[in-house]
Motif scaffolding. Structure first.
Motif, PDB file in Angstrom:
ATOM      1  N   GLN B  27       0.571  -1.706  -0.158  1.00 39.41           N
ATOM      2  CA  GLN B  27      -0.261   0.499  -0.165  1.00 39.41           C
ATOM      3  C   GLN B  27       0.365   0.828   0.312  1.00 39.41           C
ATOM      4  O   GLN B  27       0.582   1.807  -0.161  1.00 39.41           O
ATOM      5  CB  GLN B  27      -1.012  -0.386   1.111  1.00 39.41           C
ATOM      6  N   ALA B  28       1.540   1.201   0.547  1.00 43.85           N
ATOM      7  CA  ALA B  28       2.898   2.549   0.426  1.00 43.85           C
ATOM      8  C   ALA B  28       3.677   2.914  -1.065  1.00 43.85           C
ATOM      9  O   ALA B  28       4.272   3.795  -1.228  1.00 43.85           O
ATOM     10  CB  ALA B  28       4.198   1.798   1.868  1.00 43.85           C
ATOM     11  N   LEU B  29       4.139   1.523  -0.962  1.00 37.77           N
ATOM     12  CA  LEU B  29       4.797   1.432  -2.657  1.00 37.77           C
ATOM     13  C   LEU B  29       3.060   2.616  -3.473  1.00 37.77           C
ATOM     14  O   LEU B  29       4.114   2.942  -4.394  1.00 37.77           O
ATOM     15  CB  LEU B  29       4.845   0.735  -3.077  1.00 37.77           C
ATOM     16  N   ALA B  30       2.474   1.600  -3.811  1.00 38.07           N
ATOM     17  CA  ALA B  30       1.182   1.911  -4.786  1.00 38.07           C
ATOM     18  C   ALA B  30       1.215   3.740  -5.528  1.00 38.07           C
ATOM     19  O   ALA B  30       1.371   3.833  -6.519  1.00 38.07           O
ATOM     20  CB  ALA B  30      -0.109   1.579  -4.529  1.00 38.07           C
ATOM     21  N   PRO B  31       1.338   4.688  -4.597  1.00 40.54           N
ATOM     22  CA  PRO B  31       1.304   5.859  -4.735  1.00 40.54           C
ATOM     23  C   PRO B  31       2.234   6.225  -5.576  1.00 40.54           C
ATOM     24  O   PRO B  31       2.082   6.932  -6.341  1.00 40.54           O
ATOM     25  CB  PRO B  31       1.152   6.681  -3.864  1.00 40.54           C
ATOM     26  N   LEU B  32       3.610   5.452  -5.727  1.00 43.14           N
ATOM     27  CA  LEU B  32       4.805   5.833  -6.695  1.00 43.14           C
ATOM     28  C   LEU B  32       5.003   5.106  -7.871  1.00 43.14           C
ATOM     29  O   LEU B  32       6.068   4.978  -7.964  1.00 43.14           O
ATOM     30  CB  LEU B  32       6.211   5.882  -5.414  1.00 43.14           C
ATOM     31  N   GLY B  33       3.630   4.829  -7.978  1.00 46.10           N
ATOM     32  CA  GLY B  33       3.185   3.610  -9.223  1.00 46.10           C
ATOM     33  C   GLY B  33       4.585   2.310  -9.117  1.00 46.10           C
ATOM     34  O   GLY B  33       4.149   1.771 -10.255  1.00 46.10           O
ATOM     35  N   ILE B  34       4.909   1.790  -8.160  1.00 48.62           N
ATOM     36  CA  ILE B  34       5.666   0.624  -7.999  1.00 48.62           C
ATOM     37  C   ILE B  34       4.188  -0.677  -7.569  1.00 48.62           C
ATOM     38  O   ILE B  34       3.416  -0.429  -6.386  1.00 48.62           O
ATOM     39  CB  ILE B  34       6.693   0.344  -6.707  1.00 48.62           C
ATOM     40  N   SER B  35       4.710  -1.836  -8.125  1.00 48.46           N
ATOM     41  CA  SER B  35       3.469  -2.721  -8.268  1.00 48.46           C
ATOM     42  C   SER B  35       3.938  -3.738  -7.497  1.00 48.46           C
ATOM     43  O   SER B  35       5.247  -4.452  -8.279  1.00 48.46           O
ATOM     44  CB  SER B  35       2.376  -2.971  -9.111  1.00 48.46           C
ATOM     45  N   VAL B  36       3.742  -4.826  -6.829  1.00 47.58           N
ATOM     46  CA  VAL B  36       3.939  -5.794  -6.207  1.00 47.58           C
ATOM     47  C   VAL B  36       3.381  -6.927  -7.066  1.00 47.58           C
ATOM     48  O   VAL B  36       2.565  -6.415  -6.854  1.00 47.58           O
ATOM     49  CB  VAL B  36       3.465  -6.010  -4.633  1.00 47.58           C
ATOM     50  N   VAL B  37       4.310  -7.260  -7.477  1.00 44.39           N
ATOM     51  CA  VAL B  37       3.841  -8.563  -8.894  1.00 44.39           C
ATOM     52  C   VAL B  37       3.866 -10.019  -8.243  1.00 44.39           C
ATOM     53  O   VAL B  37       3.613 -10.606  -8.206  1.00 44.39           O
ATOM     54  CB  VAL B  37       4.790  -8.316  -9.524  1.00 44.39           C
ATOM     55  N   GLU B 162      10.714   6.957   7.069  1.00 42.75           N
ATOM     56  CA  GLU B 162      11.692   7.857   6.493  1.00 42.75           C
ATOM     57  C   GLU B 162      12.567   7.506   5.794  1.00 42.75           C
ATOM     58  O   GLU B 162      13.426   8.824   5.229  1.00 42.75           O
ATOM     59  CB  GLU B 162      11.975   8.223   8.028  1.00 42.75           C
ATOM     60  N   GLU B 163      12.999   6.176   5.081  1.00 43.97           N
ATOM     61  CA  GLU B 163      14.467   6.467   4.753  1.00 43.97           C
ATOM     62  C   GLU B 163      13.602   6.025   3.157  1.00 43.97           C
ATOM     63  O   GLU B 163      14.406   6.515   2.595  1.00 43.97           O
ATOM     64  CB  GLU B 163      15.033   5.078   5.474  1.00 43.97           C
ATOM     65  N   VAL B 164      13.320   5.083   2.899  1.00 45.64           N
ATOM     66  CA  VAL B 164      13.293   4.243   1.595  1.00 45.64           C
ATOM     67  C   VAL B 164      11.959   4.418   0.962  1.00 45.64           C
ATOM     68  O   VAL B 164      12.890   4.882  -0.426  1.00 45.64           O
ATOM     69  CB  VAL B 164      12.234   2.381   1.989  1.00 45.64           C
ATOM     70  N   LEU B 165      10.982   5.211   1.150  1.00 43.61           N
ATOM     71  CA  LEU B 165      10.374   5.632   0.530  1.00 43.61           C
ATOM     72  C   LEU B 165      10.844   7.057  -0.657  1.00 43.61           C
ATOM     73  O   LEU B 165      11.031   7.589  -1.332  1.00 43.61           O
ATOM     74  CB  LEU B 165       8.947   6.386   0.861  1.00 43.61           C
ATOM     75  N   PRO B 166      11.423   8.278   0.846  1.00 45.95           N
ATOM     76  CA  PRO B 166      11.748   9.213  -0.209  1.00 45.95           C
ATOM     77  C   PRO B 166      12.964   9.064  -0.774  1.00 45.95           C
ATOM     78  O   PRO B 166      13.378   9.888  -1.871  1.00 45.95           O
ATOM     79  CB  PRO B 166      12.105   9.844   0.827  1.00 45.95           C
ATOM     80  N   ARG B 167      14.148   8.138  -0.594  1.00 44.42           N
ATOM     81  CA  ARG B 167      15.188   7.402  -1.500  1.00 44.42           C
ATOM     82  C   ARG B 167      14.486   6.655  -3.177  1.00 44.42           C
ATOM     83  O   ARG B 167      15.157   7.270  -4.289  1.00 44.42           O
ATOM     84  CB  ARG B 167      16.074   6.449  -0.841  1.00 44.42           C
ATOM     85  N   LEU B 169      11.966   7.538  -4.201  1.00 46.67           N
ATOM     86  CA  LEU B 169      11.172   9.232  -5.050  1.00 46.67           C
ATOM     87  C   LEU B 169      12.143   9.903  -5.460  1.00 46.67           C
ATOM     88  O   LEU B 169      12.015  10.258  -6.360  1.00 46.67           O
ATOM     89  CB  LEU B 169      10.634   9.717  -3.767  1.00 46.67           C
ATOM     90  N   ALA B 170      13.682   9.836  -5.311  1.00 47.59           N
ATOM     91  CA  ALA B 170      14.629  10.536  -5.538  1.00 47.59           C
ATOM     92  C   ALA B 170      14.923  10.020  -7.020  1.00 47.59           C
ATOM     93  O   ALA B 170      15.171  10.839  -7.846  1.00 47.59           O
ATOM     94  CB  ALA B 170      16.045  10.763  -5.007  1.00 47.59           C
ATOM     95  N   GLN B 171      15.229   8.765  -7.223  1.00 40.82           N
ATOM     96  CA  GLN B 171      15.368   7.350  -7.858  1.00 40.82           C
ATOM     97  C   GLN B 171      14.660   7.668  -8.898  1.00 40.82           C
ATOM     98  O   GLN B 171      15.585   7.581 -10.081  1.00 40.82           O
ATOM     99  CB  GLN B 171      15.128   6.371  -7.634  1.00 40.82           C
ATOM    100  N   ALA B 172      13.093   8.217  -8.706  1.00 43.74           N
ATOM    101  CA  ALA B 172      12.190   8.602 -10.145  1.00 43.74           C
ATOM    102  C   ALA B 172      13.204   9.160 -10.776  1.00 43.74           C
ATOM    103  O   ALA B 172      12.152   9.823 -11.599  1.00 43.74           O
ATOM    104  CB  ALA B 172      11.201   7.991  -9.046  1.00 43.74           C
ATOM    105  N   GLY B 173      14.010  10.183 -10.129  1.00 40.97           N
ATOM    106  CA  GLY B 173      14.468  11.630 -11.082  1.00 40.97           C
ATOM    107  C   GLY B 173      13.868  13.107 -10.486  1.00 40.97           C
ATOM    108  O   GLY B 173      12.283  13.286 -11.340  1.00 40.97           O
ATOM    109  N   GLU B 174      13.614  12.671  -9.451  1.00 40.17           N
ATOM    110  CA  GLU B 174      12.918  13.924  -8.262  1.00 40.17           C
ATOM    111  C   GLU B 174      11.539  14.521  -9.036  1.00 40.17           C
ATOM    112  O   GLU B 174      10.970  14.899  -9.356  1.00 40.17           O
ATOM    113  CB  GLU B 174      13.554  15.453  -9.244  1.00 40.17           C
ATOM    114  N   LYS B 175      10.708  13.331  -8.838  1.00 41.82           N
ATOM    115  CA  LYS B 175       9.448  13.206  -8.726  1.00 41.82           C
ATOM    116  C   LYS B 175       9.119  13.452  -7.245  1.00 41.82           C
ATOM    117  O   LYS B 175       9.399  13.448  -6.241  1.00 41.82           O
ATOM    118  CB  LYS B 175       8.961  11.619  -9.456  1.00 41.82           C
ATOM    119  N   HIS B 176       7.658  14.126  -7.260  1.00 42.68           N
ATOM    120  CA  HIS B 176       6.698  14.526  -6.208  1.00 42.68           C
ATOM    121  C   HIS B 176       5.769  13.566  -5.435  1.00 42.68           C
ATOM    122  O   HIS B 176       5.469  13.010  -6.682  1.00 42.68           O
ATOM    123  CB  HIS B 176       6.683  15.347  -6.240  1.00 42.68           C
TER     124      HIS B 176
END
Lengths: 416, 416
Positions: B27-37, B162-167, B169-176
């Motif tokens: 659920q935490a990854l979904a909004p970043l467009g990351i789907s658990v397969v 605090e650590e994983v999701l912000p990183r 996001l940053a990897q995704a190229g400065e996406k918000h």
């Protein structure tokens, strides 16, 4: 024998549903000597299911598959299994007749999607589903067993209990299985395991002793598998007797029931009744007790006295007690337990008052300071707990500890 | 981006612990467009962990690993990871200093097993763990990311947030990233989705709308990812406004909080207080409310009136009402709600009385017949529910429906 569990469904992957099936299955298989070596969740996609089956077959002799057997279009497990095991889907008149009978019982009309569910893999055995429309399916291939079961927990449980476990036992060559569970309260797991060290050293090979701990209680499950039912029964009895002697006073029930239900049984045996006066547990003790059907036989009710004025007005706690000792004190807990017992006219009263947290603590009474008390007409006992900072844990743990205080003081049968 | 989750631990395989981490992560990854397969659980065994890593790397770009980072000898995740990624375990002074600071805060002595936890893989980045001693570990290999996090749910959540999701996001190229959750009550999921069909058709590509249903309520989560924070915020606002107009009267909270907490917030906004009179819900309403820290500001208490005599004696339900209409009736529910309101001197009273089951029904009042009522000084409303035969579901569902009746009748802000 090694087992691998595959759970199928997008709803499990996206976190909409938590999988409790696989844990239940593992616990059900353990007494047969079958250990779960891994589990996997895959989405509703043919390739994912197929590759999951390949993987599981590499890891284990028994593959249990749940989910994806319903009537919706997402559920493609049956088709994938038929294809994987190189067999045809054929219409099963028997399965359809059973389904129709079940649907008419629930006054549901037979739809086309129900009819589709009766197309089943030709080479498989069907497992009766006493509670739903989709049968379980049992395949054997290259010495391995693959069993597919609907994911609805109550259907999964009934098929496992009535169909799968007896067949697995039969496959094991006429072996018999027996287990006995003790519900143990009032001892930490580490201490329990030290205390049972000698007994465990003597345990026969065909018996296992499993510890299943849960906040404040431990289920101790003795399980065995043997060809000779007489030898098995005697071994289980002998071990059970040893455990009962060693754990005198710590066993709340000799079966696998919720702790609050065990307390209820002890109350019923005495013909006694109970009421609770709850501050920090906020109704959780009443909730735990009333979750059990038949609790009205021994539980009259509860006063959740969250505000001090309710402690005074409804429970009759004296104003001076609250001002002199505070709401979180032995004195208040004792007056609450006696107050609710008198007010609701019960044999016993049980009370909790404390600081559940995470805020509200003081240097003298930090978060986690909780007083519990139990009272009868003749005797009142109170005890101070010092728990942690987690509100939910404090509520649940102090509820169990209060019920256990009631058990120890009033409900343990007098020793001979 | 595709993710695969590996959970490690024998306790997960034997069914001692239910995995709730992986659902939360999905659920935490979904909004970043990351789907658990897919996800997999492996035991505490080197070969199983290694083969799980191989499998996961085949299936996804991001592999999340939880469990097996504690100080006990079973926990060998770190060693396996170091070996798998062909790096050395080296003593990290930084990690050890942080750990010592944390331990002294909890007044725990530093032990040798704690020191061992500070041997960490050289080529990995460490992720700060604000709540525990074991840091998270982040590896990259052949374009794939592997992240290992402790399995304790609160530690997992803080490291993810605090650590994983912000990183990521940053990897995704400065996406918000931005999301907004509405807690919706009093409408079935199918009806809600029909009602939102037009709005959903107009949703921009970079926004998603997820339905997360739970007995009686649905969390509606609007999430989005975009390079431009301004565009993102505006799009989320526009959609949120549309939802608020369409769902007027159905939104209990504009954040992701438990339903009972939402009711508490509405009571606090009014400066109002509440008490409950519970028969069939047996204290569950009080329990749901008092699970929330700060509930003493608006909740005074509850009378769990399981026995009829308690309904009469404590709540003042008239004896004639009980004999003439029965305990499960509109009349009794109304007198209970008013009785508890008067007795505990609150703004509102809420009451439940019914047959939770599975037994105790009659032809006129079958199992699942439940009356709920809410009362203020000037107005009382009662409603009959006809639920199913499952005791637990009946208790939980009627608790939520009673709270929602209170919301609809007394707590929805007057429309302008």
């Amino acid at each position: 024998m090694k087992a691998f569990i595959i759970t199928i469904g997008d709803e499990l992957l996206i976190g909409q549903v938590v999988d409790t099936n696989s844990g239940w299955m593992a616990q059900a298989l353990a007494p047969l000597g079958i250990s779960v070596v891994g589990k996997m969740t895959v989405g509703d996609q043919t390739e994912e299911i197929r590759s999951g089956l390949d993987w599981a077959a590499q890891k284990a002799d028994l593959v249990l598959i749940t989910g994806g057997l319903g009537p919706t279009k997402d559920d493609l497990t049956v088709a994938v299994l038929a294809d994987y095991f190189e067999t045809e889907l054929v219409f099963s008149e028997t399965a359809f007749a059973k389904m129709k009978a079940k649907l008419s019982q629930y006054q549901v009309e037979v739809s086309e999607s129900h009819r589709q569910q009766s197309f089943l893999p030709q080479s498989a055995q069907l497992l009766d589903n006493a509670l739903g429309t989709a049968p379980g399916i049992w395949f054997e291939k290259a010495g391995k067993i693959f069993i597919s079961i609907p994911g609805v927990p109550r259907e999964m449980k009934v098929i496992m209990t009535e169909e799968v476990l007896p067949r697995l036992l039969a496959q094991a060559g006429e072996k018999h299985i027996l287990y006995k569970t003790f519900l143990v309260a009032g001892i930490p797991e580490s201490e329990l395991s030290e205390r049972l060290e000698t007994i465990e050293a003597d345990i026969p090979d065909f018996l296992t002793l499993a510890y299943l701990p849960k906040l404040g209680t431990i289920r101790l499950r003795l399980g065995g598998v043997h060809e000779d039912p007489g030898i098995l029964a005697q071994a289980v009895d002998t071990m059970a007797e040893k455990l009962k002697v060693e754990l005198q006073g710590l066993i709340a029930a000799e079966s696998d029931i919720p702790f609050a239900q065990a307390i209820g049984q002890l109350l019923e045996q005495q013909g006694a009744s109970l009421a609770s006066a709850e501050s920090c547990t906020g109704g959780n003790i009443a909730h735990l007790i009333t979750l059990n059907s038949g609790s009205s036989a021994y539980f009259k009710g509860s006063v959740v006295a969250y505000a001090n004025e309710v402690k005074e007005r409804v429970l009759g706690v004296r104003h001076e007690t609250l001002t002199q000792f505070g709401a979180v004190s032995r004195e208040t807990a004792v007056e609450m337990a006696n107050g609710v017992r008198t007010k609701l006219e019960t044999t016993y009263g049980i009370a909790t008052t404390g600081i559940a947290g995470p805020t509200g603590g003081t240097p003298e009474k930090p978060v986690g300071t909780i007083w519990i008390a139990v009272a009868s007409k003749d005797k009142t006992v109170a005890k101070k707990l010092q728990l942690g900072k987690n509100r939910l844990v404090n509520i649940e743990f102090s509820s169990v500890l209060a019920l256990n205080l009631l058990r120890k003081v009033f409900l343990v049968p007098k020793e001979v």
